[in-house]
Design a protein around this motif. Structure first.
Motif, mmCIF file in Angstrom:
data_model
loop_
_atom_site.group_PDB
_atom_site.id
_atom_site.type_symbol
_atom_site.label_atom_id
_atom_site.label_comp_id
_atom_site.label_asym_id
_atom_site.label_seq_id
_atom_site.Cartn_x
_atom_site.Cartn_y
_atom_site.Cartn_z
ATOM 1 N N SER A 1 -6.406 16.755 4.854
ATOM 2 C CA SER A 1 -4.993 16.520 5.149
ATOM 3 C C SER A 1 -4.757 15.023 5.055
ATOM 4 O O SER A 1 -5.578 14.233 5.521
ATOM 5 C CB SER A 1 -4.627 17.025 6.545
ATOM 6 N N ILE A 2 -3.627 14.643 4.454
ATOM 7 C CA ILE A 2 -3.348 13.223 4.217
ATOM 8 C C ILE A 2 -2.057 12.824 4.931
ATOM 9 O O ILE A 2 -1.033 13.508 4.832
ATOM 10 C CB ILE A 2 -3.216 12.938 2.717
ATOM 11 N N PHE A 3 -2.134 11.690 5.615
ATOM 12 C CA PHE A 3 -0.991 11.148 6.342
ATOM 13 C C PHE A 3 -0.853 9.670 5.992
ATOM 14 O O PHE A 3 -1.821 9.039 5.575
ATOM 15 C CB PHE A 3 -1.206 11.276 7.855
ATOM 16 N N VAL A 4 0.343 9.119 6.194
ATOM 17 C CA VAL A 4 0.547 7.677 6.052
ATOM 18 C C VAL A 4 1.197 7.153 7.320
ATOM 19 O O VAL A 4 1.888 7.887 8.034
ATOM 20 C CB VAL A 4 1.438 7.305 4.834
ATOM 21 N N GLU A 5 0.984 5.872 7.594
ATOM 22 C CA GLU A 5 1.595 5.243 8.759
ATOM 23 C C GLU A 5 3.058 4.971 8.456
ATOM 24 O O GLU A 5 3.404 4.435 7.409
ATOM 25 C CB GLU A 5 0.859 3.935 9.084
ATOM 26 N N ASP A 6 3.937 5.377 9.367
ATOM 27 C CA ASP A 6 5.360 5.076 9.243
ATOM 28 C C ASP A 6 5.932 4.914 10.644
ATOM 29 O O ASP A 6 5.869 5.841 11.456
ATOM 30 C CB ASP A 6 6.096 6.187 8.495
ATOM 31 N N GLU A 7 6.449 3.733 10.906
ATOM 32 C CA GLU A 7 7.053 3.403 12.203
ATOM 33 C C GLU A 7 6.102 3.720 13.364
ATOM 34 O O GLU A 7 6.494 4.282 14.384
ATOM 35 C CB GLU A 7 8.389 4.123 12.361
ATOM 36 N N GLY A 8 4.820 3.371 13.178
ATOM 37 C CA GLY A 8 3.841 3.531 14.237
ATOM 38 C C GLY A 8 3.272 4.932 14.399
ATOM 39 O O GLY A 8 2.494 5.177 15.315
ATOM 40 N N ARG A 9 3.646 5.862 13.524
ATOM 41 C CA ARG A 9 3.147 7.241 13.613
ATOM 42 C C ARG A 9 2.548 7.647 12.283
ATOM 43 O O ARG A 9 2.834 7.054 11.251
ATOM 44 C CB ARG A 9 4.294 8.200 13.947
ATOM 45 N N LEU B 1 -10.724 12.087 11.699
ATOM 46 C CA LEU B 1 -10.446 11.110 10.650
ATOM 47 C C LEU B 1 -11.675 10.991 9.759
ATOM 48 O O LEU B 1 -12.770 10.698 10.229
ATOM 49 C CB LEU B 1 -10.099 9.752 11.248
ATOM 50 N N VAL B 2 -11.495 11.215 8.450
ATOM 51 C CA VAL B 2 -12.585 11.116 7.480
ATOM 52 C C VAL B 2 -12.635 9.704 6.907
ATOM 53 O O VAL B 2 -13.683 9.085 6.858
ATOM 54 C CB VAL B 2 -12.410 12.158 6.350
ATOM 55 N N LYS B 3 -11.483 9.172 6.483
ATOM 56 C CA LYS B 3 -11.389 7.811 5.938
ATOM 57 C C LYS B 3 -10.002 7.262 6.184
ATOM 58 O O LYS B 3 -9.032 8.007 6.221
ATOM 59 C CB LYS B 3 -11.660 7.784 4.431
ATOM 60 N N GLN B 4 -9.929 5.950 6.295
ATOM 61 C CA GLN B 4 -8.643 5.255 6.366
ATOM 62 C C GLN B 4 -8.666 4.156 5.321
ATOM 63 O O GLN B 4 -9.616 3.380 5.247
ATOM 64 C CB GLN B 4 -8.413 4.659 7.750
ATOM 65 N N ILE B 5 -7.618 4.086 4.501
ATOM 66 C CA ILE B 5 -7.487 3.054 3.478
ATOM 67 C C ILE B 5 -6.056 2.523 3.539
ATOM 68 O O ILE B 5 -5.241 3.022 4.316
ATOM 69 C CB ILE B 5 -7.806 3.604 2.071
ATOM 70 N N THR B 6 -5.745 1.562 2.700
ATOM 71 C CA THR B 6 -4.381 1.036 2.610
ATOM 72 C C THR B 6 -3.952 1.065 1.158
ATOM 73 O O THR B 6 -4.698 0.624 0.278
ATOM 74 C CB THR B 6 -4.311 -0.402 3.151
ATOM 75 N N SER B 7 -2.752 1.588 0.903
ATOM 76 C CA SER B 7 -2.227 1.579 -0.467
ATOM 77 C C SER B 7 -1.883 0.140 -0.844
ATOM 78 O O SER B 7 -1.600 -0.689 0.019
ATOM 79 C CB SER B 7 -0.998 2.486 -0.589
ATOM 80 N N GLY B 8 -1.904 -0.158 -2.142
ATOM 81 C CA GLY B 8 -1.586 -1.497 -2.615
ATOM 82 C C GLY B 8 -0.098 -1.799 -2.499
ATOM 83 O O GLY B 8 0.712 -0.932 -2.144
ATOM 84 N N ALA B 9 0.281 -3.002 -2.834
ATOM 85 C CA ALA B 9 1.691 -3.404 -2.781
ATOM 86 C C ALA B 9 2.544 -2.537 -3.702
ATOM 87 O O ALA B 9 3.737 -2.353 -3.458
ATOM 88 C CB ALA B 9 1.834 -4.876 -3.161
ATOM 89 N N ASN B 10 1.930 -1.970 -4.747
ATOM 90 C CA ASN B 10 2.641 -1.090 -5.680
ATOM 91 C C ASN B 10 2.620 0.368 -5.211
ATOM 92 O O ASN B 10 3.039 1.259 -5.933
ATOM 93 C CB ASN B 10 2.043 -1.201 -7.082
ATOM 94 N N GLY B 11 2.103 0.618 -4.001
ATOM 95 C CA GLY B 11 2.067 1.956 -3.432
ATOM 96 C C GLY B 11 0.854 2.772 -3.826
ATOM 97 O O GLY B 11 0.577 3.813 -3.240
#
Length: 158
Positions: A116-124, A94-104
């Motif tokens: 490589s980029i991933f997003v959290e979805d249903e715990g994965r 993991l290089v960095k973890q951030i959170t997208s805004g309410a507008n995505g």
């Protein structure tokens, strides 16, 4: 008390208030005479984009009245990892973890490289593309630029 003395005291009090408030500048502005808003320095390398949830019946033909196809920008945890494959995506560093805004929308400054980029979805951790074993997964390269990478979390029926 003499009316002249009261008038002098009132004028002195007004002068003190004016002198004190005119020396302060709003915190949201720079020290420039023009009072320009302070803006963060623009990113030179990194990744930006949006996170969108696609759901409902997105089959071609007559749109569903009970489960219409929808696209909604959403806030999610975004994980930026060293380059990953289908086989090692959960163990890639993991290089960095951030959170997208309410507008995505998300934006992250990174040194030039491949990620490589991933997003959290249903715990994965989710990615738009998972190839066979050994294939690269959701990779973005930044070389002296800011790369665009939009992430669609697809819960739709196609």
């Amino acid at each position: 008390m003499d009316k002249r003395l009261i008038a002098v005291l009132i004028i002195a009090a007004i002068a003190l208030v004016f002198a004190f408030t005119s020396q302060q500048k709003p915190l949201a502005y720079s020290d420039k005479d023009e009072l320009e808003p302070q803006m963060p320095a623009p990113m030179t390398t990194g990744i930006r984009g949006s996170v969108t949830l696609i759901s409902g019946d997105c089959m071609p033909g007559e749109p569903s009245k009970t489960h219409p196809c929808t696209r909604t920008n959403i806030s999610r945890a975004v994980y930026i990892r060293e380059p990953a494959t289908s086989a090692n995506r959960s163990t890639a560093k993991l290089v960095k973890q951030i959170t997208s805004g309410a507008n995505g929308y998300y934006e992250v400054e990174l040194p030039a490289g491949t990620y490589s980029i991933f997003v959290e979805d249903e715990g994965r951790e989710y990615c738009n593309f998972f190839g066979g074993l050994g294939d690269e997964v959701c990779q973005v390269t930044t070389i002296d630029k800011v790369a665009e990478f939009n992430i669609n979390i697809d819960h739709a029926a196609w």
